[in-house]
Design an enzyme around this catalytic site. Structure first.
Site, PDB file in Angstrom:
ATOM      1  N   ASN A 116      70.802 -18.706 -27.110  1.00  0.00           N
ATOM      2  CA  ASN A 116      71.028 -19.012 -25.699  1.00  0.00           C
ATOM      3  C   ASN A 116      69.947 -18.370 -24.839  1.00  0.00           C
ATOM      4  OD1 ASN A 116      72.094 -16.974 -23.475  1.00  0.00           O
ATOM      5  ND2 ASN A 116      72.738 -16.140 -25.477  1.00  0.00           N
ATOM      6  N   PHE A 120      72.019 -15.503 -17.183  1.00  0.00           N
ATOM      7  CA  PHE A 120      73.028 -14.955 -16.259  1.00  0.00           C
ATOM      8  C   PHE A 120      73.425 -15.961 -15.180  1.00  0.00           C
ATOM      9  CE2 PHE A 120      71.574 -10.217 -16.801  1.00  0.00           C
ATOM     10  CZ  PHE A 120      72.098 -10.191 -18.082  1.00  0.00           C
ATOM     11  N   SER A 182      70.109  -8.091 -22.242  1.00  0.00           N
ATOM     12  CA  SER A 182      69.895  -9.528 -22.439  1.00  0.00           C
ATOM     13  C   SER A 182      68.398  -9.820 -22.451  1.00  0.00           C
ATOM     14  CB  SER A 182      70.554 -10.321 -21.315  1.00  0.00           C
ATOM     15  OG  SER A 182      70.145 -11.678 -21.375  1.00  0.00           O
ATOM     16  N   ASN A 184      67.132 -12.645 -21.617  1.00  0.00           N
ATOM     17  CA  ASN A 184      66.912 -13.854 -20.830  1.00  0.00           C
ATOM     18  C   ASN A 184      66.643 -13.621 -19.347  1.00  0.00           C
ATOM     19  OD1 ASN A 184      67.320 -15.529 -23.120  1.00  0.00           O
ATOM     20  ND2 ASN A 184      69.528 -15.207 -22.912  1.00  0.00           N
ATOM     21  N   THR A 185      66.603 -12.357 -18.933  1.00  0.00           N
ATOM     22  CA  THR A 185      66.195 -12.006 -17.567  1.00  0.00           C
ATOM     23  C   THR A 185      64.918 -11.197 -17.671  1.00  0.00           C
ATOM     24  OG1 THR A 185      68.450 -12.020 -16.688  1.00  0.00           O
ATOM     25  CG2 THR A 185      66.805 -10.738 -15.483  1.00  0.00           C
ATOM     26  N   LYS A 221      75.599  -1.584 -22.578  1.00  0.00           N
ATOM     27  CA  LYS A 221      75.422  -2.514 -23.702  1.00  0.00           C
ATOM     28  C   LYS A 221      73.955  -2.554 -24.082  1.00  0.00           C
ATOM     29  CE  LYS A 221      76.803  -7.104 -25.319  1.00  0.00           C
ATOM     30  NZ  LYS A 221      77.625  -8.304 -24.988  1.00  0.00           N
ATOM     31  N   ASN A 250      73.951  -6.487 -28.180  1.00  0.00           N
ATOM     32  CA  ASN A 250      73.703  -7.781 -27.547  1.00  0.00           C
ATOM     33  C   ASN A 250      73.012  -8.702 -28.548  1.00  0.00           C
ATOM     34  OD1 ASN A 250      73.340  -9.759 -25.461  1.00  0.00           O
ATOM     35  ND2 ASN A 250      73.189  -8.121 -23.958  1.00  0.00           N
TER      36      ASN A 250
END
Length: 373
Positions: A116, A120, A182, A184-185, A221, A250
């Site tokens: 993925n 967010f 994450s 993805n940021t 996390k 994560n």
């Protein structure tokens, strides 16, 4: 039955559309009180042997749903209906944001994994706080709130962004999670460095304390891609700051050891990999954290949990709580029931009186053998 439905329907749908469809069904069933109670009796039978106390909270069991499934707190009680002992919502950011362009969610079926790069996508902390505030008082589902950085906010202003979300959400959270892991940021994982993480966590703790008279447990996390020395550094920092726990782990940016056709993996592109391929590394990080913290923190294991054996192994390795996500996608609505039944059977066969007695049992043996204590 679910496997047939997955192959005939969900597998043929875009993964994000399939998620919304399945989640919509859960929410629709949950909205009918009598039907919700009936489904819960079937899918979420509560075994007294599994009762768990963690983070100062009493839970019906140790198995929860990881953040990412319910980003906006729209289906918490429906997810408890299908068997999750706690639900972690989010990731929620200070400002509403659409996330990354679609397509942004991909299945690697051969590996029982997902990729993925959602980014967010959520309605923002003000909207989510209002929704949590409106929950009926009769709801007993324990809710963790996972917060992250708004994409457009520069790293230099990250702490203020997290504080904004904390001030809005802390009073509604049974526990709070700072997500700095994450992939993805852009720049988010840089916040895992201790020199940046210390002031961020300090600011969030202070914001939570002034937002509510109740002390809200605070966790961080972390990513499975951290080097061992960095895992140790985060553990030391968590102890120094008096955090309540660490969630390990994560998603990963790694792609090694996959069985899926490389062309399919390449087509999925960048993003965080979750599911079965995380199993070993997430377990390694968990064991390392248990050794480093000496049982002084609540450890939450997530990553590659598919079966009751996986969940039990993580309890023995030091996890008080266990979470899943990708397994729910591949195994369906009876998944939590299977985990609970298997855990109860393993606990009774183990000789341990309670789950708490089993936490860290094999890690402790391993530490003694290696002279780590």
């Amino acid at each position: 039955m679910y496997r047939l439905l997955f192959d005939l329907l969900f597998r043929r749908l875009d993964p994000e559309k399939a998620h919304h469809l399945a989640f919509g069904w859960i929410r629709a069933v949950s909205a009918v009180p009598g039907l919700r109670a009936l489904v819960r009796r079937v899918l979420a039978p509560q075994d007294p042997a599994l009762r768990t106390r963690a983070l100062g909270l009493d839970m019906p069991g140790p198995f929860g749903l990881a953040a990412g499934f319910d980003k906006n707190a729209v289906g918490i009680d429906g997810l408890a209906m299908v068997g999750f002992d706690h639900v972690e919502i989010g990731t929620v950011t200070g400002q509403a944001q659409p996330g990354n362009p679609a397509p942004r969610l991909f299945r690697l079926v051969e590996d029982r994994a997902l990729v993925n790069r959602m980014g967010f996508n959520n309605e923002g902390s003000a909207a989510v706080a209002a929704r949590l505030a409106a929950r009926p008082r009769s709801s007993t589902t324990l809710v963790g709130v996972n917060i992250g950085k708004t994409k457009v906010v520069p790293e230099s202003e990250a702490a203020a962004d997290y504080v904004t979300s904390t001030e809005r959400l802390a009073r509604h959270a049974d526990y709070l999670v700072v997500n700095v892991s994450s992939p993805n940021t852009p720049g988010l994982r840089n916040l895992q460095a201790v020199d940046q993480l210390r002031p961020l966590l300090t600011a969030v703790r202070e914001a939570a304390d002034r937002s509510t008279e109740r002390r809200v447990p605070l966790l961080v996390k972390i990513a499975p891609d951290l080097a061992d020395a960095d895992v140790d550094a985060v553990a030391d920092l968590a102890l120094e700051l008096g955090l309540d726990g660490i969630i390990a782990t994560n998603t990963t940016i790694g792609r090694t050891g996959l069985r899926t056709d490389p062309a399919v993996v390449e087509a999925a592109g960048a993003g965080g990999l979750s599911g079965a391929p995380l199993k070993q590394r997430s377990l390694e990080v968990l064991r390392r954290l248990h050794v480093r913290t000496g049982g002084r923190l609540t450890l939450v294991a997530v990553g590659g949990v598919e079966t009751a054996d996986d969940a039990w192994e993580r309890v023995l390795a030091g996890a008080t709580l266990v979470q899943g996500y990708s397994g729910f996608i591949y195994q369906g609505p009876f998944w939590a029931r299977h985990i609970h039944r298997g855990l109860a059977a393993r606990l009774r066969a183990s000789g341990h009186a309670t789950l708490a007695d089993a936490v860290g049992a094999t890690a402790s043996l391993r530490d003694d053998q290696q002279g780590l204590r």
